[in-house]
Structure formats: C-alpha cells, structure tokens
Scaffold this motif. Structure first.
Motif, mmCIF file in Angstrom:
data_model
loop_
_atom_site.group_PDB
_atom_site.id
_atom_site.type_symbol
_atom_site.label_atom_id
_atom_site.label_comp_id
_atom_site.label_asym_id
_atom_site.label_seq_id
_atom_site.Cartn_x
_atom_site.Cartn_y
_atom_site.Cartn_z
ATOM 1 N N MET A 1 53.631 35.987 34.907
ATOM 2 C CA MET A 1 53.433 37.255 35.601
ATOM 3 C C MET A 1 51.969 37.663 35.608
ATOM 4 S SD MET A 1 55.158 39.503 32.649
ATOM 5 C CE MET A 1 54.513 39.492 31.013
ATOM 6 N N ASN A 2 51.283 37.292 34.536
ATOM 7 C CA ASN A 2 49.891 37.716 34.476
ATOM 8 C C ASN A 2 49.020 37.062 35.551
ATOM 9 O OD1 ASN A 2 48.169 39.428 33.356
ATOM 10 N ND2 ASN A 2 47.433 38.033 31.772
ATOM 11 N N LYS A 4 49.844 36.117 38.364
ATOM 12 C CA LYS A 4 50.137 36.689 39.680
ATOM 13 C C LYS A 4 49.360 37.968 39.898
ATOM 14 C CE LYS A 4 54.476 34.571 40.307
ATOM 15 N NZ LYS A 4 55.840 34.579 39.801
ATOM 16 N N VAL A 5 49.356 38.794 38.842
ATOM 17 C CA VAL A 5 48.608 40.045 38.954
ATOM 18 C C VAL A 5 47.150 39.762 39.237
ATOM 19 C CG1 VAL A 5 47.857 42.062 37.684
ATOM 20 C CG2 VAL A 5 50.174 41.244 37.432
ATOM 21 N N VAL A 6 46.629 38.806 38.512
ATOM 22 C CA VAL A 6 45.221 38.487 38.679
ATOM 23 C C VAL A 6 44.939 38.022 40.095
ATOM 24 C CG1 VAL A 6 43.446 36.864 38.000
ATOM 25 C CG2 VAL A 6 44.806 37.989 36.283
ATOM 26 N N LYS A 8 46.551 38.640 42.721
ATOM 27 C CA LYS A 8 46.689 39.751 43.649
ATOM 28 C C LYS A 8 45.417 40.586 43.685
ATOM 29 C CE LYS A 8 48.338 43.371 45.744
ATOM 30 N NZ LYS A 8 48.671 43.421 47.132
ATOM 31 N N THR A 9 44.910 40.935 42.496
ATOM 32 C CA THR A 9 43.732 41.773 42.488
ATOM 33 C C THR A 9 42.543 41.033 43.062
ATOM 34 O OG1 THR A 9 43.398 41.055 40.246
ATOM 35 C CG2 THR A 9 44.429 43.197 40.567
ATOM 36 N N LYS A 10 42.487 39.752 42.765
ATOM 37 C CA LYS A 10 41.393 38.965 43.325
ATOM 38 C C LYS A 10 41.470 38.979 44.833
ATOM 39 C CE LYS A 10 39.148 35.986 40.268
ATOM 40 N NZ LYS A 10 38.898 34.664 39.757
ATOM 41 N N ASN A 11 42.707 38.855 45.302
ATOM 42 C CA ASN A 11 42.890 38.895 46.738
ATOM 43 C C ASN A 11 42.400 40.203 47.308
ATOM 44 O OD1 ASN A 11 43.761 36.545 47.696
ATOM 45 N ND2 ASN A 11 45.937 36.988 47.478
ATOM 46 N N THR A 13 40.107 42.237 46.174
ATOM 47 C CA THR A 13 38.649 42.298 46.246
ATOM 48 C C THR A 13 38.137 41.394 47.355
ATOM 49 O OG1 THR A 13 38.587 40.647 44.519
ATOM 50 C CG2 THR A 13 38.148 42.925 43.874
ATOM 51 N N ILE A 15 39.690 40.586 50.076
ATOM 52 C CA ILE A 15 39.953 41.157 51.387
ATOM 53 C C ILE A 15 39.036 42.324 51.655
ATOM 54 C CG2 ILE A 15 41.695 42.369 52.720
ATOM 55 C CD1 ILE A 15 43.730 40.564 51.358
ATOM 56 N N MET A 16 38.791 43.111 50.613
ATOM 57 C CA MET A 16 37.873 44.233 50.797
ATOM 58 C C MET A 16 36.500 43.718 51.213
ATOM 59 S SD MET A 16 38.798 47.358 50.354
ATOM 60 C CE MET A 16 37.458 48.287 49.648
ATOM 61 N N GLN B 40 63.342 41.030 35.764
ATOM 62 C CA GLN B 40 62.458 40.190 36.570
ATOM 63 C C GLN B 40 63.057 38.798 36.738
ATOM 64 O OE1 GLN B 40 58.756 39.660 34.764
ATOM 65 N NE2 GLN B 40 57.667 39.322 36.663
ATOM 66 N N TYR B 90 46.803 46.113 53.046
ATOM 67 C CA TYR B 90 46.089 44.871 53.327
ATOM 68 C C TYR B 90 46.952 43.825 53.984
ATOM 69 C CZ TYR B 90 42.549 46.916 50.503
ATOM 70 O OH TYR B 90 41.602 47.741 50.027
ATOM 71 N N TYR B 100 54.231 42.245 42.423
ATOM 72 C CA TYR B 100 53.118 42.861 41.735
ATOM 73 C C TYR B 100 53.612 43.999 40.864
ATOM 74 C CZ TYR B 100 48.719 45.181 41.193
ATOM 75 O OH TYR B 100 47.613 45.766 40.694
ATOM 76 N N SER B 103 55.710 42.826 37.794
ATOM 77 C CA SER B 103 54.925 42.197 36.750
ATOM 78 C C SER B 103 54.080 43.239 36.057
ATOM 79 C CB SER B 103 54.055 41.111 37.342
ATOM 80 O OG SER B 103 53.299 41.639 38.373
ATOM 81 N N ASP B 123 38.946 43.584 39.309
ATOM 82 C CA ASP B 123 39.830 42.559 38.762
ATOM 83 C C ASP B 123 39.489 42.252 37.321
ATOM 84 O OD1 ASP B 123 38.133 39.643 40.050
ATOM 85 O OD2 ASP B 123 37.399 41.618 39.530
ATOM 86 N N LYS B 134 48.411 42.823 25.704
ATOM 87 C CA LYS B 134 49.198 41.744 25.135
ATOM 88 C C LYS B 134 48.787 41.480 23.696
ATOM 89 C CE LYS B 134 50.902 38.864 28.765
ATOM 90 N NZ LYS B 134 50.786 37.591 29.405
ATOM 91 N N PHE B 430 44.417 37.499 58.691
ATOM 92 C CA PHE B 430 43.915 38.866 58.602
ATOM 93 C C PHE B 430 42.505 38.950 59.163
ATOM 94 C CE2 PHE B 430 43.433 43.002 57.168
ATOM 95 C CZ PHE B 430 42.202 43.109 56.590
ATOM 96 N N PHE B 431 41.690 37.982 58.828
ATOM 97 C CA PHE B 431 40.337 37.975 59.387
ATOM 98 C C PHE B 431 40.391 37.946 60.895
ATOM 99 C CE2 PHE B 431 39.247 37.740 55.353
ATOM 100 C CZ PHE B 431 39.109 36.518 54.743
#
Lengths: 165, 440
Positions: A1-2, A4-6, A8-11, A13, A15-16, B40, B90, B100, B103, B123, B134, B430-431
């Motif tokens: 799960m971790n 995935k979160v990472v 996502k956030t990378k994505n 940034t 995309i921004m 989950q 997005y 998301y 998790s 991030d 954790k 998207f681009f």
C-alpha cells in the motif's frame, strides 16, 4: 500500500509540473516576438523554456523549500531588473571556508544548489537531497513531454499526409 | 488481540493518566488498522481487475460504483475526512482514488488524517510521514513489551533522524511540543496541555516521557533533548551539539548516496560529494538540453497543429456519423485508423470484453463519443477532469487520441502491460488533452 501512495503523490507532482510547464510554454508562444536570425531565436527560446522548467518545478514544490524560494525570487528579480528599475548587487559572505577536503567540497556544492549560498552545511545537504529528487523528476517529465511532442508532430504530419492521399 | 488485551490490562495498572490515554488511542488505532487491512484485502480480492485499471470508463461499465464505495471505510471509522479525497482533478480516475484513500486510511492513525491530508502536497514529506508512523508503531510495540530504558537511546537517535527530515512546519510543531514538555518536566505537573496533540507530537511525547522517567531536565539542550552521550563520550553541551550535527550530516549523505546512481561504491565523503556535484550539474545540463529540444520542436508543433485544423473536418464528421453504430464497426469507417488495428481490437473484445478493450485508447475515445450524447454520467465527467465539454470538443479530443496512438500501435499488441505503463499513458493522454485545450 505504501508504494502505491508514493506513486500517486509522485504522479500528482509530475502532473502539476507538466501542467505548469505546458502552460508557460503556450503563453510564451503567444507573446514571443520573432527576431531576425534563426539561430538567435532558437537560442532565446531554449533559454526561456529552461527558465520556465525551473520555475514550474519550483512552483510545484512551493515555498516550503529554500531552493524553490530562491529560484522564484531570482527569476522575479531578474524580471524586475530587466524592466530597468534596480541594479543592485549584493554579495553574501560565505562563512569561513574550511581547508579540510570534505568541507571544501561542500562549499563547491553551494553553487549548483539554488539558494545554497547562505546556509549551514546540514541545511545545504537537506536542500540538496530534495533538489536532486525534484530535478530528476523534472528531467524525466521533460523527456516525456519532448518525446510526446515529437511523436505528436510526427503523427499529425502523418495524418495530414494520409488524408491528402 | 489476546496480547493486546493483556497489554491493556497492564496499562490499566499505570498511574499516569495521559500515558493510559495514549495507549488506548494506540490500541484503537491498531484495531482500526487491522480492520482496514481486512477490508482492503477483501476489496482487492474482489475487484482486483477494477483497481488495476486507471480509467473510469471501465469501472463504470462493470457496474462497479466507485464513488458510492469510497465513503464507506471512512464512515465506519467515524471520520469523514476521507470525503475530502474525492475525485481529484487530475483525471486519474476514481478507481485510483479509492485505492489511494484506502491505503491512506490503513497507513495512518485516525488522529493524523488531517495532517496527512495537509502533507499530501509534497511527496517527500508524504513518504517520510508514512514511514515515520510505521516505525513509530513498531517502536511503540517494543516499548510496551519491555519498558527498559536501554532502548530509549537507540529510539531517540532514530526518531531524531526522522524528525530532522520531516517538514518545516512539523518540526516547528515538535519544537513547540518540546517546549511544552520541558515545562512539564520542570514542573513535574499534570499533562493537561499535551492532550490535544497529533501524531508527530505523540511520538515526541513518548520520547519525552521516557526522558521524564530518566529525570534529565535540561532547558539548555532544548533542540537536542533526546541526545544522550554514550559511555566514554563527552557530555558538555558543545560536544553534544557537534555530535548531533555530524550525525545529521552523515544521515543526509546516506540519503544522497541512495539518490545518486553509482555513488554506492565510492567510499569517503569527498569522493561522494564530488559525485553528487557532478550528478546535479549533469541533471541541470540535461534540463538545458531538453529545453533546447523543446524549443526546436515547438515551432514545428505550431505549424502542424495549424495544418491539422485545416484537415480536421473530415475525420470528425466520420466520428459523428459513427455514433449510432457500435464502437467496433466505427473503426472500419474511420480512415485515420490503421488496418492492422482492427483485428487486434476484435480479438481483444471477443476474448474478454472489458479489461483488454480498456488498453486500447482509441476504443475509449469512441466509447466516449457514444456516451457523450446519451446523458453523460456526472461521475464520468468529473473523473475526466474536463467538466462540461461539448461534443465537438470531445470529438476533437478523440481525434487527437487517434492521431496520437497510431504511432504506438505496438502498445495495443501487449494486452497485459503493467500498471505503470497504463498510468504513464494516462499521463501522456493528459498532456495531449492539455495541448488540445490550450490550442483552442
């Protein structure tokens, strides 16, 4: 799960960054004035795009980081100076320069990291970590954009060719 | 659970009330986490296929309702903050968002949810907070099982490192908190002011209570409270500070060593710094080069888009005509498609109608044209981040999609590509959308 979160956030940034970057490119395209020589034109263009890339990455990161702040301020100040108001050069004194090898190298590290001139060593290394990460993201993203654009132009030309046939 | 019960009974014997509260909160959080793990797993077991697909159309066509499902875990825990995670703009699709969200809930204790939402922006901080939580949970368990003070030193050093890498705001909070704790230790009073603290501070609390037990109360060492000299080390404040600084530097160097490729083999900090400097400069040079490349591409792009808009009428009209028919047969009428495209598509759809057809973006595009006149579902529109696009625009987007994906027809021949490629492709589309919209 971790992870995935990472990712996502990378994505986000990524995309921004892509959004800001493309926006700035598009606005640049509208405002630009064509100069005479072709070489000069492309040179100027690449400089502007370079600045736009750094600026958009700094904007994505925000005000939390020293390097992004310094990039934004630098570009803003440059814009102000170009308008012809202030010409002032301030030189900060870097603290005592150690003659030890490692610390001397650290002094060298101050130059490539923006905003690193007036920072202690810990903060400088911290900024370097973050800056390196975001810079690598930026490079990857720009590569993707460049590839896509080149493919895009290729495909559109292909399409026009096909439709002509 | 039995162990937890035993722990709880142990805790009941404690006299300190705040410690009890804290333990209870932890216990509750562990329960929640356990439950959410189960949830989950169930979700992933049932809807694994759905979760792996980033786009929203697929989820919608399966009859799976992502938006309804999303608030459920949040409501069961009694913290509707999750609703803030709603479909983000997005265009990654709601399926991703659920992923998301869940998790998220699993990795964070409920008290931290808001802080976590705040920290979503960067991030790095994200990674660190999740990591920190954790590690904290692990450490707490250790602390519970054996209340010896021998562990305190190691924990302290680790937590200090984490704290050092946390965000500025958080560190501010922790500083405030440490101030609180200093007051507390000097007064040795009730801990009423420390109850309303979120996770980071709780971590600090655990450190500081352990410190309280050891009865070391120095106001001078405010910044490095949790540093203790080992045997044979100097104990005056200057050397302590210096040691902390050195540790910080070496920690950061380790981080950099992980970041910079080819830095693992180099021993010695001077060489490593050299390598780091080279790497950063090479990245900067790369940015320069890429900007030159983009500058070279840009005028061409201008020209070509102009060219495209002159020709655009023909394929768009065909797409309009093909709306009443089924999406498969429209491909034949569309002259823009390659011939080799169609058999692949038909195979895909005949073999398993849903998942594989998602891989083909042109098919998505065509479906979008079909669904757009017929009462577009709002969810779908939200997910695709361009709300209220008229049909003409969507047609143009389709056109862009089609043109874009012709060059990558090899992509369609690999039905089960990884998730990364899909997300990557969604980014790419998207681009394209942004480009398409900006040109209008």
């Amino acid at each position: 799960m971790n992870p995935k979160v990472v990712s996502k956030t990378k994505n986000s940034t990524k995309i921004m960054f892509a959004r800001l970057f493309l926006q700035s490119i598009m606005t640049m395209k509208k405002t630009n004035v064509r100069t005479n020589s072709d070489h000069e034109e492309s040179r100027r263009r690449s400089l502007i795009i370079d600045t736009a890339a750094y600026l958009s990455m700094a904007r994505v990161v925000g005000w939390k980081r020293t390097w992004s702040r310094s990039i934004i301020f630098k570009i803003r100040n440059r814009a102000i100076r170009k308008k012809g108001s202030v010409k002032k050069k301030r030189r900060r004194r870097v603290g005592r320069i150690h003659q030890k090898n490692r610390l001397f190298k650290i002094e060298k590290l101050r130059k490539p990291v923006p905003g690193g001139e007036a920072m202690d060593v810990c903060g400088l290394l911290d900024e370097t970590v973050h800056y390196t990460k975001s810079l690598s993201t930026q490079v990857k993203e720009m590569q993707t954009i460049a590839n896509n654009l080149s493919k895009y132009t290729y495909n559109t030309s292909m399409l026009s060719f096909l439709s002509i046939i | 659970m039995a162990m937890n019960g035993a722990l709880l009974s142990e805790m009941l014997q404690c006299t300190d009330t705040t410690v009890l509260e804290r333990h209870r909160a932890r216990f509750k959080w562990q329960q929640d986490q356990h439950f959410q793990h189960q949830l989950q797993e169930n979700l992933f077991g049932e809807l694994g296929g759905v979760f792996s697909v980033p786009n929203s159309v697929h989820g919608f066509q399966n009859g799976f309702d992502p938006v309804q499902l999303k608030p459920d875990p949040g409501m069961e825990n009694g913290w509707p903050d999750l609703a803030g995670f709603g479909p983000c703009g997005y265009g990654n699709g709601p399926a991703f968002d659920i992923n998301y969200g869940i998790s998220r809930t699993a990795s964070c204790p409920p008290t931290v949810a808001e802080a976590a939402v705040k920290g979503r922006e960067s991030d790095l901080s994200e990674k660190i907070t999740s990591l920190a939580t954790k590690e904290n949970s692990k450490k707490r368990k250790v602390d519970k099982v054996q209340n010896t003070k021998g562990f305190v030193g190691e924990d302290d050093s680790k937590e200090k490192r984490i704290k050092g890498f946390a965000e500025d705001g958080e560190s501010k909070i922790t500083e405030q908190n440490s101030n609180n704790n200093n007051n507390k230790s000097s007064n040795s009073n009730s801990n009423s002011n420390t109850t309303a603290i979120n996770n980071k501070n709780r971590k600090e609390n655990s450190v500081d209570t352990s410190k309280e037990n050891s009865k070391v109360s120095d106001v001078q060492k405010l910044d490095y409270i949790h540093v203790r000299a080992r045997r044979g080390q100097a104990t005056d404040s200057h050397s302590l500070a210096e040691r902390v600084r050195r540790e910080k530097i070496s920690e950061r160097m380790k981080f950099l060593q992980d970041l910079v490729p080819g830095c693992n083999k180099i021993t010695g900090k001077a060489g490593m710094l050299d390598e780091i400097i080279n790497y950063v400069q090479s990245l900067q040079r790369q940015v320069e080069f890429l900007s030159m490349k983009l500058a070279a591409i840009n005028p061409k792009l201008d020209f070509n888009t102009d060219n495209l808009f002159a020709k655009e009428v023909f394929p768009a009209s065909t797409a309009n005509n093909s709306i009443p028919t089924i999406g498969m047969s429209t491909d034949m009428t569309n002259p823009a498609n390659f011939i080799q495209f169609n058999p692949v598509q038909q195979q895909l759809i005949s073999s398993s109608g849903i998942e594989m057809s998602m891989i083909n973006p042109t098919d998505i595009g065509l479906r979008r044209t079909i669904s757009s006149p017929i009462s577009l579902p709002e969810r779908f529109l939200d997910s695709s981040c361009f709300t209220a696009t008229p049909t003409w625009d969507s047609d143009l987007q389709n056109l862009y999609n089609v043109t874009f994906d012709q060059g990558r027809s090899s992509f369609t021949s690999q039905p089960f590509t990884g998730k990364i490629e899909r997300t990557n492709k969604s980014c790419q589309s998207f681009f394209l959308f942004t480009i398409a919209l900006m040109n209008f």
